[in-house]
Motif scaffolding. Sequence first.
Motif, PDB file in Angstrom:
ATOM      1  N   TYR A  76     -20.422 -54.148  36.001  1.00 15.35           N
ATOM      2  CA  TYR A  76     -19.999 -52.746  35.880  1.00 15.35           C
ATOM      3  C   TYR A  76     -19.665 -52.396  34.436  1.00 15.35           C
ATOM      4  O   TYR A  76     -20.103 -51.356  33.916  1.00 15.35           O
ATOM      5  CB  TYR A  76     -18.793 -52.495  36.783  1.00 15.35           C
ATOM      6  N   ILE A  80     -21.396 -49.578  32.008  1.00 12.85           N
ATOM      7  CA  ILE A  80     -20.631 -48.526  31.333  1.00 12.85           C
ATOM      8  C   ILE A  80     -20.925 -48.546  29.837  1.00 12.85           C
ATOM      9  O   ILE A  80     -21.114 -47.499  29.203  1.00 12.85           O
ATOM     10  CB  ILE A  80     -19.115 -48.707  31.585  1.00 12.85           C
ATOM     11  N   PHE A  91     -17.322 -38.576  35.655  1.00  9.37           N
ATOM     12  CA  PHE A  91     -17.148 -39.173  36.976  1.00  9.37           C
ATOM     13  C   PHE A  91     -18.480 -39.670  37.514  1.00  9.37           C
ATOM     14  O   PHE A  91     -18.558 -40.755  38.115  1.00  9.37           O
ATOM     15  CB  PHE A  91     -16.529 -38.176  37.955  1.00  9.37           C
ATOM     16  N   TYR A  94     -19.176 -42.998  35.905  1.00 11.66           N
ATOM     17  CA  TYR A  94     -18.380 -44.041  36.544  1.00 11.66           C
ATOM     18  C   TYR A  94     -19.031 -44.476  37.864  1.00 11.66           C
ATOM     19  O   TYR A  94     -19.168 -45.670  38.145  1.00 11.66           O
ATOM     20  CB  TYR A  94     -16.977 -43.520  36.857  1.00 11.66           C
ATOM     21  N   LYS A  95     -19.375 -43.490  38.666  1.00  7.87           N
ATOM     22  CA  LYS A  95     -19.933 -43.760  39.994  1.00  7.87           C
ATOM     23  C   LYS A  95     -21.308 -44.418  39.895  1.00  7.87           C
ATOM     24  O   LYS A  95     -21.577 -45.422  40.573  1.00  7.87           O
ATOM     25  CB  LYS A  95     -20.028 -42.438  40.762  1.00  7.87           C
ATOM     26  N   SER A 138      -9.913 -52.133  34.509  1.00 10.19           N
ATOM     27  CA  SER A 138      -9.689 -50.687  34.392  1.00 10.19           C
ATOM     28  C   SER A 138      -9.272 -50.315  32.979  1.00 10.19           C
ATOM     29  O   SER A 138      -9.786 -49.354  32.397  1.00 10.19           O
ATOM     30  CB  SER A 138      -8.625 -50.238  35.394  1.00 10.19           C
ATOM     31  N   VAL A 141     -12.306 -50.587  30.675  1.00 11.71           N
ATOM     32  CA  VAL A 141     -13.256 -49.484  30.846  1.00 11.71           C
ATOM     33  C   VAL A 141     -12.734 -48.225  30.170  1.00 11.71           C
ATOM     34  O   VAL A 141     -13.480 -47.521  29.462  1.00 11.71           O
ATOM     35  CB  VAL A 141     -13.526 -49.226  32.342  1.00 11.71           C
ATOM     36  N   VAL A 145     -14.630 -46.271  27.117  1.00  9.05           N
ATOM     37  CA  VAL A 145     -15.036 -44.863  27.231  1.00  9.05           C
ATOM     38  C   VAL A 145     -14.295 -44.010  26.212  1.00  9.05           C
ATOM     39  O   VAL A 145     -14.888 -43.126  25.577  1.00  9.05           O
ATOM     40  CB  VAL A 145     -14.791 -44.358  28.674  1.00  9.05           C
ATOM     41  N   LEU A 163     -11.192 -42.744  36.806  1.00 10.31           N
ATOM     42  CA  LEU A 163     -11.588 -44.093  37.203  1.00 10.31           C
ATOM     43  C   LEU A 163     -10.853 -44.522  38.462  1.00 10.31           C
ATOM     44  O   LEU A 163     -11.453 -45.118  39.381  1.00 10.31           O
ATOM     45  CB  LEU A 163     -11.306 -45.067  36.066  1.00 10.31           C
ATOM     46  N   MET A 166     -12.474 -42.976  41.434  1.00  8.50           N
ATOM     47  CA  MET A 166     -13.693 -43.698  41.779  1.00  8.50           C
ATOM     48  C   MET A 166     -13.365 -44.987  42.518  1.00  8.50           C
ATOM     49  O   MET A 166     -13.976 -45.322  43.544  1.00  8.50           O
ATOM     50  CB  MET A 166     -14.494 -43.994  40.509  1.00  8.50           C
TER      51      MET A 166
END
Length: 212
Positions: A76, A80, A91, A94-95, A138, A141, A145, A163, A166
């Motif tokens: 993941y 990203i 969003f 993220y998804k 988390s 990420v 970002v 996040l 999500m």
Amino acid sequence: MQKDLKELPLRERKKLRTRQALVRTALELFTARDFAAVTLDEIVEAVDVSKRTFFRTFTSKEDVALAPEKELWAAYVKHIEGRPLTGEHLFGAYKDALFAALEHMSDGWEQRFLASRSLADRTPALTAHSLRDCSEVSANVVRIVADRLAGQSPGRTELRLLLDLMLAAWHRALETWTASDAVQQDRAALTRHMHEAFAAIPAVAALAAQDS
């Protein structure tokens, strides 16, 4: 799915096979006898590798027990890092990165993940380890970002809340998936539950807006 093993250099293929054997064997032993009852010596002996080899790949018994979960979130983060990002469609990024990471997992990952999750659910030490890893991922990420969107909106608080939203949908999908019959616990079913959970978010956001 992951890159075919044949496409990797020989040394990388050997390392990956050893890693897969350690994860598979450890989860089988943990499931059969409980996490605390299985020693590291038993794991390496069953795979016929040394402790030194084990520690080149994993840091602890907890690390190997949660390997399927960690594999997903490592993928993941990579998605990203490589995905175009804008504040307006964050969003969705993220998804989409989560769907891409799930697709990237190797064959049989879902069975290993289910075994790992079941083990963690009944082992407080693994639950704590998993929660700590989730918090670290988390934070990483959000940092990635925020750095890439430097000078743009949204801010770090909004980035983290998006996040978390999500992740809440992801956990709801997992709850539905793990509670279903074993024959329905394939990757396609998990993907379907994820789509259903994400589809509910606009209505949830509208409910939140009513109270603002």
